[in-house]
Design an enzyme around this catalytic site. Structure first.
Site, PDB file in Angstrom:
ATOM      1  N   MET A  16     -80.208 -28.541   5.792  1.00 59.30           N
ATOM      2  CA  MET A  16     -79.018 -29.316   5.337  1.00 59.30           C
ATOM      3  C   MET A  16     -78.602 -28.757   4.762  1.00 59.30           C
ATOM      4  SD  MET A  16     -80.571 -32.446   3.974  1.00 59.30           S
ATOM      5  CE  MET A  16     -81.178 -32.684   2.052  1.00 59.30           C
ATOM      6  N   ALA A  50     -75.985 -25.334   3.382  1.00 60.40           N
ATOM      7  CA  ALA A  50     -76.518 -24.922   2.030  1.00 60.40           C
ATOM      8  C   ALA A  50     -77.081 -23.245   1.713  1.00 60.40           C
ATOM      9  CB  ALA A  50     -76.796 -25.534   0.425  1.00 60.40           C
ATOM     10  N   HIS A  70     -79.917 -20.297   2.881  1.00 60.91           N
ATOM     11  CA  HIS A  70     -80.367 -19.217   1.417  1.00 60.91           C
ATOM     12  C   HIS A  70     -81.325 -18.611   2.322  1.00 60.91           C
ATOM     13  CE1 HIS A  70     -84.140 -21.639   1.086  1.00 60.91           C
ATOM     14  NE2 HIS A  70     -83.265 -22.635   0.902  1.00 60.91           N
ATOM     15  N   HIS A  75     -84.106 -20.407   4.360  1.00 60.36           N
ATOM     16  CA  HIS A  75     -83.427 -20.979   5.703  1.00 60.36           C
ATOM     17  C   HIS A  75     -83.536 -19.844   6.369  1.00 60.36           C
ATOM     18  CE1 HIS A  75     -81.654 -23.910   2.787  1.00 60.36           C
ATOM     19  NE2 HIS A  75     -82.099 -24.556   3.831  1.00 60.36           N
ATOM     20  N   GLY A  86     -90.959 -25.773   6.564  1.00 62.21           N
ATOM     21  CA  GLY A  86     -90.954 -24.451   5.047  1.00 62.21           C
ATOM     22  C   GLY A  86     -92.109 -25.431   4.789  1.00 62.21           C
ATOM     23  N   ASP A 110     -91.141 -27.766   1.288  1.00 60.23           N
ATOM     24  CA  ASP A 110     -91.408 -29.403   1.449  1.00 60.23           C
ATOM     25  C   ASP A 110     -92.410 -29.584   1.963  1.00 60.23           C
ATOM     26  OD1 ASP A 110     -88.508 -29.802   1.081  1.00 60.23           O
ATOM     27  OD2 ASP A 110     -88.692 -28.385   1.717  1.00 60.23           O
ATOM     28  N   GLN A 132     -93.644 -32.499   3.411  1.00 58.34           N
ATOM     29  CA  GLN A 132     -92.823 -33.246   4.262  1.00 58.34           C
ATOM     30  C   GLN A 132     -93.164 -32.890   5.528  1.00 58.34           C
ATOM     31  OE1 GLN A 132     -88.188 -32.782   5.167  1.00 58.34           O
ATOM     32  NE2 GLN A 132     -88.757 -30.782   5.417  1.00 58.34           N
ATOM     33  N   SER A 185     -81.501 -24.860  -2.103  1.00 59.03           N
ATOM     34  CA  SER A 185     -79.915 -25.842  -2.158  1.00 59.03           C
ATOM     35  C   SER A 185     -79.238 -25.915  -3.155  1.00 59.03           C
ATOM     36  CB  SER A 185     -79.150 -26.366  -0.373  1.00 59.03           C
ATOM     37  OG  SER A 185     -80.073 -25.436   0.440  1.00 59.03           O
TER      38      SER A 185
END
Ligand code: AMP
Length: 287
Positions: free
Chosen positions: A30, A32, A34, A37, A149, A152, A155, A188
């Site tokens: 999504m 932003a 870092h 990611h 990742g 999460d 998720q 983020s």
């Protein structure tokens, strides 16, 4: 780096790559961006000959409009960071491209118990929105490998289940959580923390480590209480939404450490106005 805003152009490019037998890796984000990611991108680059990143702030997974509005958007910096790190393809669609018929009902999946506790209980509709956007993005990109990742964790379990339900051939990889030197999981949302809040937020990981350290002497219920007390003592105005020690496979609470081959401690804490999540996979125990 190629930047595609439309499905048509992206798919035309990817078709040529697939015809050359490239293996396609996919890292949905999504934005932003870092280092967390970027570590997913690096994993994908090791596994695949071509990696596609996407940046799409998915409105259907936000249960609070304010959270969606305040979600950080740093597209220029994101593009520069991806380029610096050798990303070959960025998919940057707008909402109409992903959801051209917003009135069409989203696919509904039966995740069993996986979407009931923790994030599922505190963010109604969140996982349906996540499954909806990932299904849609997979339909568009049709990658061979998908990288997500551990940050999460719930998720990741939901997407794993979704891939099973849809009998998808995509191979899912879970990549480790990248942390600041303080232990704070990169996110983020960290941009929105004041310097003081950022310092305090580092206690979230310490609370998770406390659970790990107390495994030999405390049963899960007491280890959980100790971690919750730690959070309340160390973060001013801490609002832990949950801290649960669960079976890493089923996400059901465990009574004894030996109840599950693998356990995971997951938490969500509000620090100021920022909601942060983190988790730690715990070593197996025999008691
Ligand atoms: P997001 O942009 O927050 O939706 O995250 C996109 C992907 O990056 C998800 O698979 C996240 O789990 C993963 N991710 C986010 N933060 C981290 C982190 N600190 N370390 C590793 N992966 C992360």
């Amino acid at each position: 780096m190629y930047l595609f805003k439309t499905i048509k152009n992206l798919q035309r490019y990817l078709l040529a790559c697939k015809n050359r037998n490239e293996s396609i890796g996919f890292v949905p984000t999504m934005g932003a961006l870092h280092e967390g990611h970027i570590s997913l991108l690096a994993f994908a680059q090791q596994h695949c000959t071509l990696t596609v990143c996407s940046i799409f702030v998915n409105p259907t997974q936000f249960n609070e409009k304010e959270d969606f509005d305040k979600y950080p958007r740093t597209t220029e910096a994101d593009i520069a960071l991806l380029e610096q790190n050798g990303c070959k393809v960025l998919f940057l669609p707008d909402v109409e491209e992903i959801y051209p018929h917003p009135d069409n009902p989203a696919p509904v999946f039966d995740f069993g118990y996986l979407d009931k506790p923790m994030e599922g209980a505190h963010r109604p509709g969140h996982f349906n929105g996540v499954a909806q956007v990932v299904t849609r993005l997979l339909q568009i990109v049709q990658p061979h490998h998908l990288f997500m990742g551990q940050k999460d964790y719930q998720q990741y379990k939901i997407i794993d289940k979704m891939l099973q339900i849809t009998q998808s051939p995509v191979v899912l990889h879970m990549c480790p959580t990248l942390r600041e030197p303080s232990g704070l999981a990169m996110s983020s949302r960290n941009i929105r923390l004041s310097p003081k809040e950022r310092e305090q937020a580092a206690h979230i990981y310490r609370a998770l480590l406390l659970v790990q350290q107390s495994m030999e002497v405390l049963p899960p219920k007491q280890a959980r209480m100790a971690a919750l007390n730690y959070l309340e003592q160390h973060i001013q105005n801490a609002q832990p939404e949950y801290l649960e020690i669960v079976n890493a496979h089923t996400l059901e609470r465990v009574q004894h450490w030996k109840d599950a081959a693998q356990t995971v401690v997951c938490t969500a804490v509000r620090v100021g106005n920022v909601r942060l999540i983190d988790n730690l996979l715990l070593p197996p125990q025999t008691t």
